[in-house]
Design a protein around this motif. Structure first.
Motif, PDB file in Angstrom:
ATOM      1  N   CYS A 328       0.843  -1.198   0.000  1.00 33.92           N
ATOM      2  CA  CYS A 328       0.000   0.000   0.000  1.00 33.92           C
ATOM      3  C   CYS A 328       0.881   1.252   0.000  1.00 33.92           C
ATOM      4  O   CYS A 328       1.703   1.444   0.910  1.00 33.92           O
ATOM      5  CB  CYS A 328      -0.905   0.003   1.227  1.00 33.92           C
ATOM      6  SG  CYS A 328      -1.919   1.496   1.356  1.00 33.92           S
ATOM      7  N   LYS A 330       0.217   4.200   0.790  1.00 33.23           N
ATOM      8  CA  LYS A 330      -0.006   5.009   1.981  1.00 33.23           C
ATOM      9  C   LYS A 330       0.936   4.568   3.107  1.00 33.23           C
ATOM     10  O   LYS A 330       1.558   5.403   3.775  1.00 33.23           O
ATOM     11  CB  LYS A 330      -1.462   4.871   2.440  1.00 33.23           C
ATOM     12  CG  LYS A 330      -1.755   5.603   3.750  1.00 33.23           C
ATOM     13  CD  LYS A 330      -3.195   5.373   4.210  1.00 33.23           C
ATOM     14  CE  LYS A 330      -3.434   6.024   5.582  1.00 33.23           C
ATOM     15  NZ  LYS A 330      -4.819   5.799   6.061  1.00 33.23           N
ATOM     16  N   TYR A 331       1.070   3.250   3.280  1.00 30.47           N
ATOM     17  CA  TYR A 331       1.919   2.733   4.352  1.00 30.47           C
ATOM     18  C   TYR A 331       3.393   2.586   3.919  1.00 30.47           C
ATOM     19  O   TYR A 331       4.223   2.140   4.691  1.00 30.47           O
ATOM     20  CB  TYR A 331       1.363   1.403   4.871  1.00 30.47           C
ATOM     21  CG  TYR A 331       0.005   1.565   5.514  1.00 30.47           C
ATOM     22  CD1 TYR A 331      -0.144   2.428   6.598  1.00 30.47           C
ATOM     23  CD2 TYR A 331      -1.117   0.899   5.035  1.00 30.47           C
ATOM     24  CE1 TYR A 331      -1.389   2.607   7.188  1.00 30.47           C
ATOM     25  CE2 TYR A 331      -2.360   1.073   5.621  1.00 30.47           C
ATOM     26  CZ  TYR A 331      -2.498   1.943   6.706  1.00 30.47           C
ATOM     27  OH  TYR A 331      -3.731   2.133   7.286  1.00 30.47           O
ATOM     28  N   SER A 340      -7.249   6.622   2.235  1.00 28.20           N
ATOM     29  CA  SER A 340      -6.933   5.351   1.577  1.00 28.20           C
ATOM     30  C   SER A 340      -6.162   5.661   0.295  1.00 28.20           C
ATOM     31  O   SER A 340      -6.318   6.734  -0.285  1.00 28.20           O
ATOM     32  CB  SER A 340      -8.204   4.559   1.256  1.00 28.20           C
ATOM     33  OG  SER A 340      -9.050   5.303   0.383  1.00 28.20           O
ATOM     34  N   CYS A 341      -5.343   4.729  -0.153  1.00 26.86           N
ATOM     35  CA  CYS A 341      -4.444   5.014  -1.286  1.00 26.86           C
ATOM     36  C   CYS A 341      -5.177   4.995  -2.622  1.00 26.86           C
ATOM     37  O   CYS A 341      -6.224   4.373  -2.773  1.00 26.86           O
ATOM     38  CB  CYS A 341      -3.286   4.012  -1.292  1.00 26.86           C
ATOM     39  SG  CYS A 341      -3.736   2.378  -1.923  1.00 26.86           S
ATOM     40  N   CYS A 353      -5.567  -0.405   3.576  1.00 26.88           N
ATOM     41  CA  CYS A 353      -5.857   0.975   3.976  1.00 26.88           C
ATOM     42  C   CYS A 353      -7.356   1.235   4.077  1.00 26.88           C
ATOM     43  O   CYS A 353      -7.787   2.308   4.513  1.00 26.88           O
ATOM     44  CB  CYS A 353      -5.222   1.954   2.996  1.00 26.88           C
ATOM     45  SG  CYS A 353      -5.672   1.669   1.264  1.00 26.88           S
TER      46      CYS A 353
END
Length: 467
Positions: A328, A330-331, A340-341, A353
């Protein structure tokens, strides 16, 4: 019949701005063609300062395609002569190639001829040679002035070669004389081996200007001389000596090449010249138990997963890791300030996410990604062929850090960390080294031994028996 040629160019783009050709029958000049040429591009100020040719002067001059036929006809059935012949010849050849035509002539270089017939001079530049031979250059760095001076020099060289032995040798189709850089003695090239190792191009000041690696040193060096790119031509024109170091195998050659580039910083080596890594990739677990991948300044990270020279390089690597393991963004801190991505929408993220994927399942892929970057074991030795049949090469990694490489006689028994450290040449560890080692470690036929225990290098704790 000889066509003695000089050109002026725009420099980096290597387009002709002026050309001068003197036709010589071996006794006297019987023809001449000189003209400015519109390069159809801008002439840089530093070129104007050198030659005096500016954009206004060539604005109404003929373009190369308008004089191409005349250049072709006047040089037909002649031997192409120039000072640093490959430079002028390659550029004219490229001009014809751009028009869809070929241009091939036998070549003679007055630099190489001068080195043979006028040995022992400090410099073989046109200016230095003309000064030593009392030749007056009427208009230096203009095509006609330089071509005229080269013509006078050429006639002197013809007279010095009374039995025509030198000229015949240089024109021999089997001879590489015209291919070699003008400042490079043929005996230096002939002495190059066909074995694996690295080689150094040096200029007249004995400065290393290029370091290369080859499985066949002689063949690889020769390929530089046939390369028509601007960088290669410029580099070869500066080359006056070539030295080498045999390594016995490709792995050590790659490692030594990388080390020497970082140590010597040669002007024509672009890759691997960087020496100070400043960015590190690391992982951490948040309060929800999700493993993040992120980057920061290297001095702020205790155990980086991977080190990089720039943030951009790190980001590109992380993007690739994210793509390969469906992580992900985002992470991985590639997308910020999002709930959220964006990759979820294009099905490149499985939805951790959005609480649509189990955290444990996602973390498993993150760990796989981290393990793909790291060595399988922190301690190992790679065994490779040596420089002779009587020796073996070793590459040593301790506690995940590359220590260096070395050679030992086959009969020598190596069992402890001290044994290996004593025979290696210490080298610096960096991400380029890890990039080099990875394919060799993963190769099926690699002779490699892994050790799981931590190695205390300071007290030289013993390895288990190797190999």
């Amino acid at each position: 019949m000889y066509a003695i040629v000089d050109i002026e160019t725009t420099g980096h783009s290597s387009k002709i701005t002026e050309i001068s050709i003197f036709i010589h029958n071996g006794k006297k000049v019987i023809g001449e063609f000189t003209t400015l040429v519109n390069p159809q591009c801008n002439i840089p100020p530093f070129i104007t300062n050198l030659t005096g040719i500016n954009n206004q002067m060539v604005a109404n001059a003929p373009k190369f395609y308008e004089i191409a036929k005349e250049v072709e006809e006047i040089t037909k059935d002649t031997i192409f002569v120039a000072h640093n012949v490959n430079f002028d010849y390659n550029i004219i050849q490229q001009e014809f190639k751009d028009l869809g035509f070929s241009f091939k002539r036998k070549k003679l270089c007055t630099v190489r001829l001068s080195r043979k017939l006028l040995p022992g001079l400090k410099s073989y530049s046109l200016g230095a040679l003309c000064s030593s031979q009392n030749i007056v250059i009427k208009d230096r760095h203009r095509a006609k002035g330089d071509a005229e001076a080269t013509t006078i020099l050429f006639k002197k060289l013809l007279d010095l070669d009374e039995d025509n032995a030198v000229f015949s040798t240089f024109l021999n189709s089997r001879s590489k004389q015209a291919t070699l850089p003008p400042m490079l003695p043929k005996k230096v090239f002939d002495a190059l081996p066909t074995s694996t190792g690295i080689y150094y191009f040096k200029n007249t000041k004995d400065e290393i200007i290029y370091v290369g690696k080859a499985n066949n040193i002689k063949q690889r060096v020769l390929s530089h001389f046939y390369d028509k790119s601007k960088k290669e031509v410029t580099m070869c024109l500066e080359t006056s000596n070539i030295t080498f170091e045999e390594t016995g195998n490709e792995l050590v050659a790659l490692l030594l090449e990388s080390s020497e580039i970082k140590k010597r910083y040669p002007k024509f080596n672009r890759a691997q010249r960087r020496t100070n890594e400043s960015i590190g990739l690391f992982s951490y677990e948040d309060r929800n138990g999700i493993i993040h991948l992120a980057s920061n300044k290297l001095k702020l990270i205790t155990n980086p997963i991977q080190k990089f020279y720039t943030e951009t390089e790190c980001r590109l690597f992380l993007e690739k890791l994210c793509e390969n393991f469906e992580l992900c963004p985002k992470y991985c801190h590639l997308q910020s300030n999002v709930s959220s991505c964006f990759h979820y929408q294009i099905k490149q993220c499985k939805g951790v996410c959005r609480d649509e994927e189990e955290i444990s399942t996602y973390n498993k892929r993150v760990i796989e990604a981290i393990n793909s970057v790291k060595f399988k074991s922190k301690n190992f030795v790679i065994k490779e062929t040596g420089r002779t049949k009587k020796e073996t090469a070793y590459v040593l990694v301790l506690n995940g850090i590359y220590k260096g490489f070395g050679f030992a006689e086959n009969k020598q028994k190596l069992q402890s960390a001290k044994d290996y450290l004593n025979i290696i040449s210490p080298q610096k560890d960096n991400s380029d080294v890890h990039r080099i080692l990875k394919p060799f470690i993963n190769h099926k036929e690699a002779t490699i031994k892994y050790f799981e225990n931590e190695i205390n290098v300071d007290t030289f704790e013993l390895f288990p028996n190797l190999f």
